[in-house]
Design an enzyme around this catalytic site. Structure first.
Site, mmCIF file in Angstrom:
data_model
loop_
_atom_site.group_PDB
_atom_site.id
_atom_site.type_symbol
_atom_site.label_atom_id
_atom_site.label_comp_id
_atom_site.label_asym_id
_atom_site.label_seq_id
_atom_site.Cartn_x
_atom_site.Cartn_y
_atom_site.Cartn_z
ATOM 1 N N ASP A 1 -11.160 -0.760 13.487
ATOM 2 C CA ASP A 1 -11.549 -0.805 12.074
ATOM 3 C C ASP A 1 -13.003 -1.229 11.922
ATOM 4 O OD1 ASP A 1 -9.007 -0.049 11.154
ATOM 5 O OD2 ASP A 1 -8.283 -2.112 11.253
ATOM 6 N N LYS B 1 -2.928 4.854 7.241
ATOM 7 C CA LYS B 1 -3.090 5.405 8.587
ATOM 8 C C LYS B 1 -3.080 6.927 8.569
ATOM 9 C CE LYS B 1 -0.658 1.402 10.453
ATOM 10 N NZ LYS B 1 -0.339 0.860 9.105
ATOM 11 N N ARG C 1 7.237 0.183 1.543
ATOM 12 C CA ARG C 1 7.116 -0.919 2.497
ATOM 13 C C ARG C 1 5.962 -1.843 2.137
ATOM 14 N NH1 ARG C 1 5.977 4.032 4.300
ATOM 15 N NH2 ARG C 1 4.203 4.501 5.668
ATOM 16 N N ARG D 1 -8.564 -8.838 10.404
ATOM 17 C CA ARG D 1 -8.432 -9.907 9.405
ATOM 18 C C ARG D 1 -9.255 -11.128 9.788
ATOM 19 N NH1 ARG D 1 -2.564 -8.651 9.761
ATOM 20 N NH2 ARG D 1 -2.365 -6.799 8.453
ATOM 21 N N CYS E 1 -3.452 -17.728 14.918
ATOM 22 C CA CYS E 1 -3.049 -16.947 16.091
ATOM 23 C C CYS E 1 -3.135 -17.836 17.329
ATOM 24 C CB CYS E 1 -3.958 -15.733 16.273
ATOM 25 S SG CYS E 1 -3.875 -14.522 14.929
ATOM 26 N N CYS F 1 -8.660 -12.238 18.772
ATOM 27 C CA CYS F 1 -9.288 -11.000 19.216
ATOM 28 C C CYS F 1 -10.624 -10.850 18.493
ATOM 29 C CB CYS F 1 -8.396 -9.808 18.900
ATOM 30 S SG CYS F 1 -6.697 -9.952 19.494
ATOM 31 N N CYS G 1 -10.874 -8.483 15.371
ATOM 32 C CA CYS G 1 -9.758 -8.654 14.438
ATOM 33 C C CYS G 1 -10.057 -8.103 13.048
ATOM 34 C CB CYS G 1 -9.397 -10.134 14.333
ATOM 35 S SG CYS G 1 -8.053 -10.471 13.180
ATOM 36 N N ASP H 1 -7.074 3.929 10.466
ATOM 37 C CA ASP H 1 -6.667 3.305 9.206
ATOM 38 C C ASP H 1 -7.832 3.537 8.247
ATOM 39 O OD1 ASP H 1 -5.189 1.872 7.371
ATOM 40 O OD2 ASP H 1 -4.666 0.301 8.791
ATOM 41 N N ARG I 1 0.825 -1.206 0.000
ATOM 42 C CA ARG I 1 0.000 0.000 0.000
ATOM 43 C C ARG I 1 0.861 1.260 0.000
ATOM 44 N NH1 ARG I 1 -3.142 0.054 5.097
ATOM 45 N NH2 ARG I 1 -4.699 -1.195 4.032
ATOM 46 N N TYR I 2 1.933 1.260 0.787
ATOM 47 C CA TYR I 2 2.803 2.424 0.898
ATOM 48 C C TYR I 2 3.989 2.275 -0.054
ATOM 49 C CZ TYR I 2 0.166 3.138 5.231
ATOM 50 O OH TYR I 2 -0.824 3.313 6.158
#
Length: 398
Positions: free
Chosen positions: A301, A345, A124, A142, A133, A137, A140, A338, A120-121
């Site tokens: 998000d 961000k 990076r 994702r 995981c 969470c 989450c 985000d 995206r950037y």
């Protein structure tokens, strides 16, 4: 009632698993094998609310439930509003999807040139190396991908991702995430880091992980040696509440720091979990005592089924007002959103600038007192370069 805590106390012990040999308890494989993953296991240990029971019954259609014994010990089983409990035990609200919510709220799929890699950037990439995981969470970002509860069928392709990075010299920064990269075996972590270090234009390698918080036993001397060998490897951990900052986490962070791993923390602003200035201040103070620099507070998000956990953005701004100037600068993270759909961000700050005119910038400090800083120099220091420093006052003051 203001949040208070015993600042000298660091939670420790095996709690409900005190009968387990210490050698097992401190073994990360044992912790994974003995996770609570079913409604039946959960109800053996605590009484659930109707909302929690309904959430558990539907969890495997959205995001699997998994809680390590270590992290489960941090839950107040008598308090349905326990901030730890809200993060890992499913609730009925997860099955309600708001109009503004999305499966891919930050547009990762649209910026994915090869499976498992997000670019995206400009300089990076995000390298998704696993879909698993240690615990899940409930907010989450994702959740479409991790645990495969939604049949997303994500299968990490290390070689495709590595080839893309090798062929794109503009990529100088690689963030390993997932799922959680530290669930990979030592051998795979060693291989991935070695391959990335062999790419001349890759200067900066990061790992995003909640393993130290969910499973500090994973931070073994052997893992630390691998990170040290390929260092500096930067790591962002994910802690949301001061109760998560235990003796075991503190010791895991010590091991990482002594292995040369710079540590930061990313929190997610969550309703009735940490959307309170006293709670957040207690958290950041514990973090810096563990050699962890508070890095980001994320607005939650717009992931599907997260409305019951999303705090008001204004709460986040108010928290930043209560941190900036009121505690050590090292303890003050950046509050960001985000941008939905893939905008990246964006910092969300309290407004300190009151006016910008031709002569000066006018602003207030953390106490609300007004100050003025000149934009032009005069007398013997007068310079013709001032015109080169023009800025859009309206944009700055938005």
């Amino acid at each position: 009632m203001p949040y208070t805590e015993d600042r000298t106390h660091w939670q420790s012990g095996q709690g409900l698993w005190e009968h387990v040999p210490e050698s097992d308890w401190n073994n990360w494989i044992w912790q994974l094998k003995n996770r609570i993953t079913t409604l039946e296991q959960l109800e053996e240990q605590m009484e659930l609310t109707p909302e929690e029971r309904a959430g558990c019954e539907h969890a495997n259609t959205k995001l699997a439930m998994a809680i390590t014994p270590y992290f489960f010990n941090l839950i107040d089983r008598e308090d349905p509003n326990c901030p730890i409990r809200k993060q890992v035990i499913p609730r009925e609200g997860e099955m309600t999807v708001g109009q503004e919510e999305m499966l891919d709220p930050v547009g990762e799929d649209g910026h994915s040139p090869v499976p498992g890699l997000v670019h995206r950037y400009p300089d990076r990439v995000l390298f998704l190396v696993t879909d698993r995981c240690a615990a899940y969470c409930r907010y989450c970002t994702r959740s479409r991908l991790v645990s495969n509860a939604q049949d997303y069928n994500f299968h990490p392709e290390f070689e495709q991702g590595l080839k893309y990075i090798e062929e794109h010299p503009e990529v100088r920064d690689v963030l390993l995430s997932g799922g959680d990269p530290l669930l990979l075996s030592d051998k795979k972590i060693d291989y991935l880091l070695g391959r990335l270090r062999a790419i001349p234009h890759v200067e900066f390698i990061r790992i995003g992980s909640r393993i130290p918080v969910f499973l500090p036993q994973r931070i073994t001397p052997e893992l630390c040696e691998i990170l040290k060998k390929h260092g500096p490897i930067w790591m962002s951990i994910h802690s949301n509440h001061p109760r998560e900052c235990t003796q075991a986490l503190k010791e895991a962070c010590d091991r990482l720091s002594f292995a040369g791993v710079p540590l930061g923390n990313q929190s997610v602003l969550l309703k009735d979990v940490n959307d309170d200035a006293d709670v957040m201040k207690a958290l950041v103070h514990r973090l810096v005592r563990m050699r962890v620099r508070p890095y980001y507070i994320y607005q939650c998000d717009l992931i599907t089924g997260s409305a019951h956990l999303r705090a008001n953005v204004c709460k986040g701004i108010e928290i930043m007002k209560q941190l900036r100037g009121h505690t050590t600068g090292y303890s003050v993270p950046q509050f960001v959103i985000d941008a939905p759909g893939g905008g990246g961000k964006v910092p969300i700050n309290p407004q300190y600038i009151t006016k910008i005119d031709d002569e000066a910038i006018h602003f207030k400090n953390f106490e609300g007192k007004l100050y003025r800083y000149p934009l032009k120099t005069f007398g013997p220091l007068e310079s013709d370069d001032d015109d080169d420093c023009k800025c859009d006052a309206e944009e700055i003051m938005l």
